[in-house]
Write an enzyme that holds these catalytic residues in place. Structure first.
Site, PDB file in Angstrom:
ATOM      1  N   GLU A 240       0.855  -1.181   0.000  1.00 25.53           N
ATOM      2  CA  GLU A 240       0.000   0.000   0.000  1.00 25.53           C
ATOM      3  C   GLU A 240       0.891   1.230   0.000  1.00 25.53           C
ATOM      4  O   GLU A 240       1.936   1.256   0.653  1.00 25.53           O
ATOM      5  CB  GLU A 240      -0.922   0.025   1.210  1.00 25.53           C
ATOM      6  CG  GLU A 240      -1.833   1.264   1.220  1.00 25.53           C
ATOM      7  CD  GLU A 240      -2.971   1.188   2.219  1.00 25.53           C
ATOM      8  OE1 GLU A 240      -3.911   1.996   2.117  1.00 25.53           O
ATOM      9  OE2 GLU A 240      -2.937   0.313   3.104  1.00 25.53           O
ATOM     10  N   ASN A 568     -12.380  -3.351   1.336  1.00 21.76           N
ATOM     11  CA  ASN A 568     -11.266  -3.447   2.281  1.00 21.76           C
ATOM     12  C   ASN A 568     -11.723  -2.979   3.650  1.00 21.76           C
ATOM     13  O   ASN A 568     -12.031  -1.806   3.827  1.00 21.76           O
ATOM     14  CB  ASN A 568     -10.102  -2.579   1.805  1.00 21.76           C
ATOM     15  CG  ASN A 568      -9.006  -2.474   2.851  1.00 21.76           C
ATOM     16  OD1 ASN A 568      -8.228  -3.390   3.036  1.00 21.76           O
ATOM     17  ND2 ASN A 568      -8.952  -1.342   3.541  1.00 21.76           N
ATOM     18  N   GLU A 569     -11.808  -3.905   4.582  1.00 18.57           N
ATOM     19  CA  GLU A 569     -12.226  -3.655   5.966  1.00 18.57           C
ATOM     20  C   GLU A 569     -13.306  -2.584   6.075  1.00 18.57           C
ATOM     21  O   GLU A 569     -13.250  -1.667   6.883  1.00 18.57           O
ATOM     22  CB  GLU A 569     -11.031  -3.334   6.864  1.00 18.57           C
ATOM     23  CG  GLU A 569     -10.153  -2.174   6.508  1.00 18.57           C
ATOM     24  CD  GLU A 569      -8.959  -2.052   7.439  1.00 18.57           C
ATOM     25  OE1 GLU A 569      -8.661  -0.919   7.855  1.00 18.57           O
ATOM     26  OE2 GLU A 569      -8.321  -3.075   7.746  1.00 18.57           O
TER      27      GLU A 569
END
Length: 842
Positions: A240, A568-569
């Site tokens: 990331e 994503n989460e």
């Protein structure tokens, strides 16, 4: 007869006295248990629900109870039974004036304000037991809620009660509940406290925890008859662009703000010096300004316009690191709109003015033209500058100024910084997840990462604000990610937003704020098509619409994409489920061979985790992405976490995890806790398909998140103990797990949990791999019953990582030993030992 009656009376009197005597013992045995009488538990009690006003309720919903409404007893003072999910962590997540009311259909509803204003917005959730909560919903106005509860909420808000609790007056809701409810809440709290005590255990305290502990004897007996196949891609990496991991890091470009697209909004106005001129300066010029008239491309609107005489200079990312006699490609777009030629002397120099190499050229075209040549520094320099010297210029426009090393990883143009890429490749990852993380779904719907804006010529890509508080050029885009995966032999695992932004978003795109909104439904068809286009771009024929774009970039053959993450989460809300389902069904219908990876929130428990898995069960999602950052004690005490997972349901991708201690240091202590947990992941490799530590990279001076796997400067790379754990597991993975029966000389639970092990077989080369973790302050004498494995080799490679718990530089050592010597060996205190028994005939 009278005598018998007398005896009966005496006997009854004796029983009464005995009951009274033992009753007194029960009442006054205060050291053994709370004072109580023969009276049964009360039928009911008052429950008081409140949030602390001091920090706007960020600690979440708290409880107290009372039998008489006067004496109140806290059910813990720090355990939140539910927290607000609205807004950024640390800044928002506020719970103001919470009220709890009964629901007509059963259970209870909780409503609270998200700001001090009584006008709204409001949050809503529900429960059946006061500690297990459903999805949170958010409303601009109270009247937007279910009308059946609005009046009751208004009445509760206007009639909140005040009680004295722990010497402090607090305001909240009083409810009459059964005593069973109170007992269950206390039980829930007590269990949480017990777990927290375990999870916050530190190995640095082991001398006090294990006084007088003797070396441990352990015998391991493999049970080959119970062997099972496990995932062949368990260990991977997650990249990331956080901590300057891409621009100024893995992406090898040396010029900062090369296209003059930096904006004050990149840092949300927090840095007034961050603008389109950042990293650039001019000495002695009459004018240097930013313009946008007839840019190179509509996606790169801004450029530098120079006039007069001077030296136009770029300092790179805290200096430009150059290697002696290596070749660097310099390129830029230039024009002279007024038609008067501009003569330039271009050089790379030290800060002191020593020229390392230079060249001269003339810009003569009125329209944009690309100029390219090579510079070769005469000596190394860690903080060089790039300079354009110009004289008597009427108007000179410059854009997309690049200085790029030719010596990139695998020699790729527009590629990766070699030493960092080599460090990642050395992990032997089976997959690479990218570009995030939170970066993928962005800070608000307008900041969502769109893959299609990151491919094609550099001047056509769309740079944007990095949600971690800086700028992303997207020079490192999807083509470069996929090429890198191919170069290191790893599966590409791109992650796209699920039609919603990050649950840590601020106020963007919706009256309520970022993470509670989603792409408008009228735009979702276009977004779903964008996701489908990604699969065509990666896998389509070179003559397909998007396959042509890939081929034009230099890769006519497909990339063979197999996995795609959606979300994503995320905050698992109705908004999320609606959009995720649209994307998932569209992929499944058009590309059934693609395995979609869903999301179960940012924690190993809680509402997002539960609701995410409900969606997985409903849609039969192939793989679910779980995230959790926890203490070393958590990883030690939860090695059975996946033992109880249902094998008939979705497989698991542990997409982000790491052990955290106070100060977030990357030490041997955290690395060994992660190693122990990795043996548990191997044991559960039939259900846990993939795992990746996070974050991967961090640049010194720009580290927003710790710990990280690899730290770096412009010239150096530092590998952490956690890196070596990942590398040892990545280089010693197997495809078959062999269960082990263990016996211990000390069977205490706390001792056994600190000795972890796994045995796997690499069916490709027939190696047996034994992983042994000792997180005890004493040695472990390990007896291995190797005869059970039918080993055919004579030698083994033994890799061992050990040292002081606080060490940040511990690295493994290797040696070759004979198999016979492996049967009885001693594991040092605080160590990871990996034995790879080489195949071969005996």
């Amino acid at each position: 007869m009278e005598r018998h009656i007398f005896k009966l009376r005496a006997y009854i009197l004796f029983l009464v006295r005995a009951v009274c005597f033992f009753g007194l013992i029960w009442v006054f045995d205060v050291n053994a248990r709370p004072v109580r009488t023969a009276t049964a538990d009360p039928d009911s009690a008052q429950l008081f629900a409140y949030a602390k006003e001091k920090n706007a309720g960020r600690e979440g919903l708290l409880y107290a109870w009372s039998l008489d409404g006067k004496q109140w007893n806290s059910i813990g003072t720090a355990l939140a039974f539910v927290k607000s999910d609205y807004g950024r962590w640390g800044e928002e997540k506020r719970m103001i004036n919470p009220v709890i009311i009964p629901k007509k259909e059963g259970g209870w509803a909780a409503i609270w304000q998200l700001s001090p204003s009584s006008e709204g917005p409001y949050a809503y959730t529900h429960t059946s037991d006061f500690y297990t909560w459903g999805r949170q919903e958010y409303f601009v106005k109270l009247n937007n809620m279910d009308h059946s509860i609005v009046s009751e909420v208004k009445n509760s808000l206007s009639a909140q009660h005040q009680v004295m609790l722990n010497g402090e007056t607090v305001k909240g809701t009083k409810l009459k509940v059964s005593w069973t409810v109170i007992k269950e809440l206390i039980k829930h709290y007590d269990l949480a406290v017990l777990k927290q005590k375990q999870w916050y255990e530190r190995s640095v305290d082991d001398d006090a925890r294990f006084p007088g502990l003797q070396p441990l004897n352990v015998r391991l007996t493999p049970r080959t008859a119970l062997s099972k196949p496990i995932s062949d891609m368990l260990v991977g990496v997650f990249f990331e662009d956080i901590n300057y991991a891409a621009d100024g890091g893995l992406y090898a470009e040396l010029i900062q703000n090369r296209d003059f697209e930096y904006k004050l909004s990149d840092k949300q106005g927090h840095d007034k010096n961050w603008n389109q001129k950042t990293a650039w300066s001019v000495d002695g010029a009459e004018q240097f300004h930013i313009d946008s008239i007839r840019p190179i491309h509509s996606n790169n609107k801004y450029y530098a316009s120079l006039s007069g005489s001077g030296i136009f200079r770029n300092i790179g990312y805290d200096g430009i690191a150059l290697h002696k006699q290596e070749r660097y490609d310099l390129s830029f777009f230039g024009r002279v709109p007024a038609g008067k030629k501009a003569r330039l002397n271009i050089r790379i120099s030290t800060k002191e003015g020593k020229v390392l190499d230079e060249t001269s050229l003339t810009v003569a075209d009125k329209d944009w033209k690309k100029y390219q040549f090579v510079l070769t520094p005469s000596s190394a320099c860690k903080d060089a500058v790039l300079e354009f010297a110009f004289t008597d210029v009427q108007q000179l426009d410059l854009d997309l100024i690049s200085l790029f090393p030719q010596n990139t990883f695998k020699g790729r143009k527009n590629g990766m910084r070699k030493d960092l890429a080599e460090a990642i490749a050395a992990l032997n990852p089976r997959f690479v997840r990218f570009p995030g993380g939170c970066l993928a779904h962005g800070d608000g719907i307008e900041n969502i990462y769109h893959w299609s804006r990151t491919v094609g010529p550099l001047e056509s890509r769309v740079p944007q604000r990095n949600m971690w508080g800086y700028h992303q050029t997207v020079g490192l885009g999807y083509y470069e990610y996929f090429q890198f995966c191919e170069d290191i032999g790893a599966y590409a695992v791109p992650v796209v937003a699920a039609g919603v932004p990050c649950q840590n978003s601020g106020s963007h795109g919706h009256p309520l704020g970022g993470q509670q909104c989603g792409i408008p439904m009228e735009d979702m068809d276009d977004y779903v098509q964008e996701v489908l286009n990604l699969i065509e771009w990666a896998n389509g024929d070179k003559n397909s619409t998007w396959g042509k774009v890939r081929a034009a970039a230099g890769h006519p053959e497909p990339f063979h994409l197999k996995y795609i993450g959606v979300g994503n989460e995320d905050l698992i809300s109705d908004v999320f489920e609606e959009r995720f389902t649209m994307i998932y069904n569209a992929i499944r219908e058009k590309y059934p061979e693609i395995q979609v990876i869903g999301t179960a929130g940012p924690f190993f428990q809680g509402t997002d985790y539960v609701e995410g898995w409900k969606i997985a069960d409903k849609l039969r999602i192939p793989i679910m992405d779980e995230h959790y950052y926890q203490t070393p004690g958590w990883f030690i005490h939860n090695q059975d976490f996946y033992d109880k997972y249902d094998r008939s349901k979705s497989q698991v991708y542990l997409g982000e995890y790491a052990a955290h201690i106070d100060g977030r240091a990357s030490t041997l202590e955290v690395a060994l806790a992660e190693a122990a947990y990795l043996t548990a992941l191997e044991r559960n490799g039939d259900i846990v398909k993939m795992a990746s530590y996070a974050p991967l990279l961090a640049k010194d001076g720009y580290t927003q998140w710790r710990p990280d796997l690899i730290y770096f400067t412009n010239t150096d790379v530092r590998l952490t103990p956690s890196y070596y754990v990942q590398q040892l597991f990545g280089n010693n993975s197997g495809t078959e797990y062999i269960p082990v029966e263990a016996s211990y000389s000390n069977a205490a639970s706390d001792v056994r949990k600190r000795v972890a092990f796994s045995i796997v077989k690499d069916l490709q080369d027939q190696s047996f791999i034994i992983k042994l973790v000792n997180i005890l302050p004493v040695a472990v004498n390990m007896q291995l019953e190797l005869d059970q494995l039918n080993v055919k080799g004579d030698t083994a490679l033994v890799s061992q990582l050990t040292g002081k718990l606080e060490s940040k530089t511990a690295k493994p050592e290797e040696k070759i030993v004979t198999v016979d010597k492996l049967k009885n060996q001693q594991l040092p205190p605080y160590s990871l030992t990996i034995i790879r028994i080489q195949p071969g005939a005996k």
